[in-house]
Design a protein around this motif. Structure first.
Motif, PDB file in Angstrom:
ATOM      1  N   GLY A   2      18.401  73.362  51.494  1.00 41.78           N
ATOM      2  CA  GLY A   2      19.731  72.807  51.723  1.00 41.78           C
ATOM      3  C   GLY A   2      19.977  71.571  50.880  1.00 41.78           C
ATOM      4  N   ARG A   3      21.205  71.110  50.898  1.00 47.70           N
ATOM      5  CA  ARG A   3      21.545  69.898  50.157  1.00 47.70           C
ATOM      6  C   ARG A   3      20.868  68.691  50.804  1.00 47.70           C
ATOM      7  NH1 ARG A   3      27.818  69.343  49.238  1.00 47.70           N
ATOM      8  NH2 ARG A   3      27.061  67.341  48.518  1.00 47.70           N
ATOM      9  N   MET A   4      20.455  67.759  49.960  1.00 51.58           N
ATOM     10  CA  MET A   4      19.874  66.528  50.492  1.00 51.58           C
ATOM     11  C   MET A   4      20.965  65.752  51.222  1.00 51.58           C
ATOM     12  SD  MET A   4      17.344  64.923  47.659  1.00 51.58           S
ATOM     13  CE  MET A   4      18.512  65.041  46.329  1.00 51.58           C
ATOM     14  N   ASN A   5      20.576  65.058  52.256  1.00 56.70           N
ATOM     15  CA  ASN A   5      21.521  64.213  52.964  1.00 56.70           C
ATOM     16  C   ASN A   5      21.627  62.895  52.207  1.00 56.70           C
ATOM     17  OD1 ASN A   5      23.037  62.628  54.654  1.00 56.70           O
ATOM     18  ND2 ASN A   5      21.902  63.160  56.495  1.00 56.70           N
ATOM     19  N   LEU A   6      22.746  62.715  51.523  1.00 59.80           N
ATOM     20  CA  LEU A   6      22.942  61.508  50.714  1.00 59.80           C
ATOM     21  C   LEU A   6      22.843  60.239  51.554  1.00 59.80           C
ATOM     22  CD1 LEU A   6      25.973  62.601  48.498  1.00 59.80           C
ATOM     23  CD2 LEU A   6      23.626  62.280  47.749  1.00 59.80           C
ATOM     24  N   ARG A   7      23.268  60.339  52.811  1.00 58.96           N
ATOM     25  CA  ARG A   7      23.300  59.145  53.671  1.00 58.96           C
ATOM     26  C   ARG A   7      21.918  58.526  53.874  1.00 58.96           C
ATOM     27  NH1 ARG A   7      28.282  58.936  56.205  1.00 58.96           N
ATOM     28  NH2 ARG A   7      29.453  60.843  55.935  1.00 58.96           N
ATOM     29  N   THR A   8      20.884  59.375  53.896  1.00 56.20           N
ATOM     30  CA  THR A   8      19.543  58.890  54.239  1.00 56.20           C
ATOM     31  C   THR A   8      18.673  58.593  53.019  1.00 56.20           C
ATOM     32  OG1 THR A   8      18.730  61.154  54.446  1.00 56.20           O
ATOM     33  CG2 THR A   8      19.566  60.104  56.453  1.00 56.20           C
ATOM     34  N   ILE A   9      19.161  58.854  51.826  1.00 58.69           N
ATOM     35  CA  ILE A   9      18.407  58.546  50.612  1.00 58.69           C
ATOM     36  C   ILE A   9      18.386  57.029  50.437  1.00 58.69           C
ATOM     37  CG2 ILE A   9      18.371  58.773  48.097  1.00 58.69           C
ATOM     38  CD1 ILE A   9      19.728  61.524  48.486  1.00 58.69           C
ATOM     39  N   PHE A  57      21.639  54.859  51.512  1.00 58.38           N
ATOM     40  CA  PHE A  57      22.972  54.804  50.904  1.00 58.38           C
ATOM     41  C   PHE A  57      24.058  54.512  51.936  1.00 58.38           C
ATOM     42  CE2 PHE A  57      21.622  56.649  46.812  1.00 58.38           C
ATOM     43  CZ  PHE A  57      22.431  55.919  45.961  1.00 58.38           C
ATOM     44  N   GLU A  58      23.895  55.059  53.139  1.00 60.84           N
ATOM     45  CA  GLU A  58      24.904  54.817  54.172  1.00 60.84           C
ATOM     46  C   GLU A  58      25.013  53.315  54.469  1.00 60.84           C
ATOM     47  OE1 GLU A  58      26.642  57.068  57.909  1.00 60.84           O
ATOM     48  OE2 GLU A  58      24.462  56.841  58.022  1.00 60.84           O
ATOM     49  N   THR A  59      23.874  52.668  54.680  1.00 58.40           N
ATOM     50  CA  THR A  59      23.861  51.222  54.948  1.00 58.40           C
ATOM     51  C   THR A  59      24.353  50.450  53.729  1.00 58.40           C
ATOM     52  OG1 THR A  59      21.980  51.561  56.424  1.00 58.40           O
ATOM     53  CG2 THR A  59      22.402  49.297  55.701  1.00 58.40           C
ATOM     54  N   PHE A  60      23.909  50.871  52.554  1.00 61.73           N
ATOM     55  CA  PHE A  60      24.316  50.211  51.307  1.00 61.73           C
ATOM     56  C   PHE A  60      25.842  50.125  51.214  1.00 61.73           C
ATOM     57  CE2 PHE A  60      25.548  50.519  46.812  1.00 61.73           C
ATOM     58  CZ  PHE A  60      24.931  49.382  46.310  1.00 61.73           C
ATOM     59  N   PHE A  61      26.514  51.236  51.501  1.00 54.85           N
ATOM     60  CA  PHE A  61      27.983  51.234  51.414  1.00 54.85           C
ATOM     61  C   PHE A  61      28.631  50.588  52.631  1.00 54.85           C
ATOM     62  CE2 PHE A  61      27.436  54.369  47.954  1.00 54.85           C
ATOM     63  CZ  PHE A  61      28.225  53.739  47.007  1.00 54.85           C
ATOM     64  N   GLU A  62      28.031  50.750  53.821  1.00 53.82           N
ATOM     65  CA  GLU A  62      28.588  50.098  55.020  1.00 53.82           C
ATOM     66  C   GLU A  62      28.577  48.583  54.880  1.00 53.82           C
ATOM     67  OE1 GLU A  62      26.457  51.376  58.502  1.00 53.82           O
ATOM     68  OE2 GLU A  62      27.539  53.279  58.585  1.00 53.82           O
ATOM     69  N   GLU A  63      27.536  48.042  54.249  1.00 52.21           N
ATOM     70  CA  GLU A  63      27.395  46.596  54.119  1.00 52.21           C
ATOM     71  C   GLU A  63      28.037  46.049  52.846  1.00 52.21           C
ATOM     72  OE1 GLU A  63      23.234  45.602  54.669  1.00 52.21           O
ATOM     73  OE2 GLU A  63      23.265  46.284  56.757  1.00 52.21           O
ATOM     74  N   ALA A  64      28.570  46.936  52.024  1.00 54.97           N
ATOM     75  CA  ALA A  64      29.213  46.481  50.775  1.00 54.97           C
ATOM     76  C   ALA A  64      30.354  45.521  51.113  1.00 54.97           C
ATOM     77  CB  ALA A  64      29.732  47.675  49.984  1.00 54.97           C
ATOM     78  N   PRO A  65      30.366  44.344  50.471  1.00 56.54           N
ATOM     79  CA  PRO A  65      31.373  43.334  50.809  1.00 56.54           C
ATOM     80  C   PRO A  65      32.809  43.809  50.622  1.00 56.54           C
ATOM     81  CG  PRO A  65      29.618  42.362  49.503  1.00 56.54           C
ATOM     82  CD  PRO A  65      29.371  43.839  49.518  1.00 56.54           C
TER      83      PRO A  65
END
Length: 116
Positions: A2-9, A57-65
């Protein structure tokens, strides 16, 4: 498979690949950072913090200023997808970043990449 889950990379695992891709084409890590910071609103210290904390990646974008208001001007195909047509807002952000790194590696001027 299956496709990798981008959120958890982990962003810290992909970041060196962005840098390698750019450096193979005579671009610099500073330019990679510049492009990432333009898109996300991180400053250099914030970007380093994300890498050191090994956020996904999910945290990276969630915390993006502040995601750049001109990001919707990023258009074109990356990984077989037209970025402007991606419906999942999270995946679209990741692909925006992929596309910017791709443009950098293809020799596009920073002003154009940053949609100045």
């Amino acid at each position: 498979m299956g496709r990798m889950n981008l959120r958890t990379i982990k962003f810290s695992k992909v970041y060196p690949l962005y840098v390698q891709k750019a450096e193979r084409k005579q671009r610099t890590q500073e330019e990679v950072d510049d492009v990432i910071c333009w898109l996300t609103g991180y400053h250099d210290g914030g970007l380093r913090d994300q890498i050191e904390r090994e956020t996904d990646f999910e945290t990276f974008f969630e915390e993006a200023p502040c995601l750049h208001p001109n990001r919707a001007q990023i258009k074109g195909v990356i990984c077989g997808y037209r970025v402007e047509d991606i419906e999942d807002p999270f995946e679209q952000k990741v692909r925006y970043l992929d596309k910017l790194i791709d443009e950098l590696a293809k020799g596009k001027a920073l002003e154009k990449i940053k949609r100045a």
